[in-house]
Design a protein around this motif. Structure first.
Motif, mmCIF file in Angstrom:
data_model
loop_
_atom_site.group_PDB
_atom_site.id
_atom_site.type_symbol
_atom_site.label_atom_id
_atom_site.label_comp_id
_atom_site.label_asym_id
_atom_site.label_seq_id
_atom_site.Cartn_x
_atom_site.Cartn_y
_atom_site.Cartn_z
ATOM 1 N N MET A 10 36.913 -1.856 -21.997
ATOM 2 C CA MET A 10 35.549 -1.908 -22.589
ATOM 3 C C MET A 10 34.607 -2.877 -21.927
ATOM 4 O O MET A 10 33.472 -2.773 -22.169
ATOM 5 C CB MET A 10 35.530 -2.274 -24.360
ATOM 6 C CG MET A 10 36.545 -1.679 -25.273
ATOM 7 S SD MET A 10 36.596 -2.146 -26.986
ATOM 8 C CE MET A 10 37.578 -1.310 -27.613
ATOM 9 N N GLY A 11 35.080 -3.300 -20.788
ATOM 10 C CA GLY A 11 34.295 -4.275 -20.103
ATOM 11 C C GLY A 11 34.022 -5.292 -20.988
ATOM 12 O O GLY A 11 34.464 -5.927 -21.929
ATOM 13 N N ASP A 12 32.880 -6.339 -20.508
ATOM 14 C CA ASP A 12 32.383 -7.577 -21.273
ATOM 15 C C ASP A 12 31.665 -7.333 -22.438
ATOM 16 O O ASP A 12 30.420 -6.456 -22.361
ATOM 17 C CB ASP A 12 31.524 -8.075 -20.032
ATOM 18 C CG ASP A 12 31.082 -9.498 -20.640
ATOM 19 O OD1 ASP A 12 31.599 -9.938 -21.663
ATOM 20 O OD2 ASP A 12 29.833 -9.970 -20.065
ATOM 21 N N ILE A 13 32.222 -7.309 -23.521
ATOM 22 C CA ILE A 13 31.351 -7.128 -24.759
ATOM 23 C C ILE A 13 30.798 -8.345 -25.488
ATOM 24 O O ILE A 13 30.333 -8.127 -26.627
ATOM 25 C CB ILE A 13 32.523 -6.239 -25.670
ATOM 26 C CG1 ILE A 13 33.885 -7.189 -26.062
ATOM 27 C CG2 ILE A 13 32.845 -4.898 -25.254
ATOM 28 C CD1 ILE A 13 34.782 -6.446 -27.068
ATOM 29 N N GLY A 14 31.152 -9.445 -24.831
ATOM 30 C CA GLY A 14 30.315 -10.468 -25.337
ATOM 31 C C GLY A 14 29.169 -10.515 -25.717
ATOM 32 O O GLY A 14 28.212 -10.187 -24.719
ATOM 33 N N ASN A 15 28.661 -10.585 -27.013
ATOM 34 C CA ASN A 15 27.231 -10.657 -27.478
ATOM 35 C C ASN A 15 26.470 -9.245 -27.213
ATOM 36 O O ASN A 15 25.333 -8.948 -27.276
ATOM 37 C CB ASN A 15 26.394 -11.621 -26.850
ATOM 38 C CG ASN A 15 25.185 -12.277 -27.563
ATOM 39 O OD1 ASN A 15 25.223 -11.972 -28.739
ATOM 40 N ND2 ASN A 15 24.030 -12.199 -26.965
ATOM 41 N N LYS A 16 27.540 -8.167 -27.167
ATOM 42 C CA LYS A 16 27.090 -6.855 -26.936
ATOM 43 C C LYS A 16 27.207 -5.982 -28.343
ATOM 44 O O LYS A 16 28.033 -6.130 -29.127
ATOM 45 C CB LYS A 16 27.935 -5.945 -26.052
ATOM 46 C CG LYS A 16 27.785 -6.683 -24.434
ATOM 47 C CD LYS A 16 26.549 -6.056 -23.807
ATOM 48 C CE LYS A 16 26.480 -6.813 -22.648
ATOM 49 N NZ LYS A 16 27.428 -6.261 -21.494
ATOM 50 N N SER A 17 26.292 -5.003 -28.484
ATOM 51 C CA SER A 17 26.305 -4.263 -29.662
ATOM 52 C C SER A 17 27.428 -3.206 -29.558
ATOM 53 O O SER A 17 27.382 -2.295 -28.776
ATOM 54 C CB SER A 17 25.045 -3.504 -29.898
ATOM 55 O OG SER A 17 25.035 -2.717 -31.013
ATOM 56 N N VAL A 18 28.361 -3.027 -30.625
ATOM 57 C CA VAL A 18 29.561 -2.232 -30.499
ATOM 58 C C VAL A 18 29.595 -1.563 -31.905
ATOM 59 O O VAL A 18 29.573 -2.152 -32.907
ATOM 60 C CB VAL A 18 30.955 -3.137 -30.199
ATOM 61 C CG1 VAL A 18 31.979 -2.204 -30.152
ATOM 62 C CG2 VAL A 18 30.547 -3.677 -28.791
ATOM 63 N N PHE A 19 29.783 -0.167 -31.755
ATOM 64 C CA PHE A 19 29.887 0.416 -33.042
ATOM 65 C C PHE A 19 31.534 1.212 -32.733
ATOM 66 O O PHE A 19 31.877 1.676 -31.788
ATOM 67 C CB PHE A 19 29.141 2.007 -32.812
ATOM 68 C CG PHE A 19 27.570 1.604 -33.440
ATOM 69 C CD1 PHE A 19 27.073 0.206 -33.700
ATOM 70 C CD2 PHE A 19 26.789 2.859 -33.682
ATOM 71 C CE1 PHE A 19 25.868 0.084 -34.225
ATOM 72 C CE2 PHE A 19 25.508 2.711 -34.075
ATOM 73 C CZ PHE A 19 25.235 1.358 -34.185
ATOM 74 N N GLU A 20 32.215 0.787 -34.041
ATOM 75 C CA GLU A 20 33.516 1.442 -33.913
ATOM 76 C C GLU A 20 33.601 2.258 -35.197
ATOM 77 O O GLU A 20 33.343 2.063 -36.135
ATOM 78 C CB GLU A 20 34.659 -0.027 -34.184
ATOM 79 C CG GLU A 20 36.007 0.468 -34.397
ATOM 80 C CD GLU A 20 36.929 -0.712 -34.492
ATOM 81 O OE1 GLU A 20 38.205 -0.466 -34.404
ATOM 82 O OE2 GLU A 20 36.683 -1.762 -35.207
ATOM 83 N N ILE A 21 34.413 3.474 -34.813
ATOM 84 C CA ILE A 21 34.559 4.469 -35.770
ATOM 85 C C ILE A 21 36.062 4.607 -36.121
ATOM 86 O O ILE A 21 37.038 4.434 -35.464
ATOM 87 C CB ILE A 21 34.323 5.935 -34.804
ATOM 88 C CG1 ILE A 21 32.809 5.795 -34.656
ATOM 89 C CG2 ILE A 21 34.447 6.801 -36.050
ATOM 90 C CD1 ILE A 21 32.397 6.999 -34.052
#
Length: 280
Positions: A45-56
């Motif tokens: 997923m890479g750098d997800i710190g402070n990123k907007s992520v949707f999980e299905i």
């Protein structure tokens, strides 16, 4: 976060029993037990710190917890009411970066106004391709998507022209994204164990659009027509859209044989057909 060992099927069984829940074949529910594999998925997923992520389909939160530990601002879409209750009231009730949207992702995902940085999910085998197709057709395009799917579905997504796995779904997936099958996952690390192996596919958004927004709907109509009957020639399949004289002129200007079949056409070929038609 709550304390649960996602690697022990017995612990997961106990949670289900305590909440009077059962795994649903309808929703294609299978828990991924292996922590190293779950961590490997998150690494893509890479750098997800402070990123907007949707999980299905977060299930009971096995990968959700890892993403939250890495600082993701996570919005989870869960169709199972029992799982949703556990996620909301127990697992992540005090987690400020966690938001739960209950319901069918095919209906709730696109109600959201924001397009996230990342969409992830261990997608049900029966509807995984439908979810991905909807994301692309609705132009709801994050920078990256990371999905766990049936291995055969991933192979179709990454397939190139003239291969047995190539289909209109291959072209749809590759329209906006570079597709990479990251690694395969044996069925033995899931609970309950499915009948097929899985794979993780990484979809990275292309720097430049192959088809402009105003052309997308026409592209999808053309794509569906070309692959409507796989054993027929493209000339035959295009009869659903154009007159015989238009088809002859279209194929001539696009430099394609009337005897060609859709499975031999590249994305570039189909875009050329689209552009030639717009110029006629």
């Amino acid at each position: 976060m709550w304390n649960i060992n996602y690697e022990k099927a017995k612990d997961l069984e106990n949670i289900l029993n305590e909440n009077e829940l059962a795994m649903s074949k309808k929703f294609g529910q299978n828990f991924l037990l292996s922590l190293p594999i779950r961590e490997k998925i998150v690494s893509f997923m890479g750098d997800i710190g402070n990123k907007s992520v949707f999980e299905i389909g977060p299930g009971l939160g096995a990968i959700t917890s890892l993403m939250l530990e890495r600082g993701a601002k996570l919005k989870a879409f869960e169709i199972d009411h029992g799982f949703a209750r556990i996620l909301r009231e127990e697992a992540f009730k005090d987690e400020e970066n966690f938001t739960l949207i209950e319901g069918d992702a095919l209906k709730t995902l696109f109600v959201e106004k924001e397009i996230p940085n990342l969409i992830v999910g261990n997608l049900p085998y029966n509807v995984g391709s439908v979810i991905i197709a909807n994301i692309i057709e609705k132009n709801f395009l994050p920078d990256r998507m990371v999905f766990t799917l049936q291995k055969e579905v991933c192979q179709r997504m990454a397939a190139k022209e003239k291969s047995d796995d190539y289909s209109s779904f291959s072209i749809l997936c590759q329209l906006d994204y570079d597709i990479k099958i990251a690694f395969t996952i044996p069925r033995t690390v899931f609970y309950p164990q499915p009948n097929v192996d899985s794979a993780v596919v990484v979809m990275t958004k292309k720097d430049n659009k192959e088809v402009e927004d105003g052309e997308r709907e026409s592209f999808f109509v053309l794509l569906r027509a070309l692959f409507s009957q796989r054993r027929k020639t493209i000339k035959n399949n295009l009869k659903a859209l154009y007159s015989p004289s238009e088809i002859d002129l279209l194929l001539k200007k696009a430099g394609l044989s009337e005897k060609e079949r859709a499975e031999n056409l590249s994305l570039v070929d189909i875009i050329r057909l689209l552009r030639v038609k717009s110029e006629l």
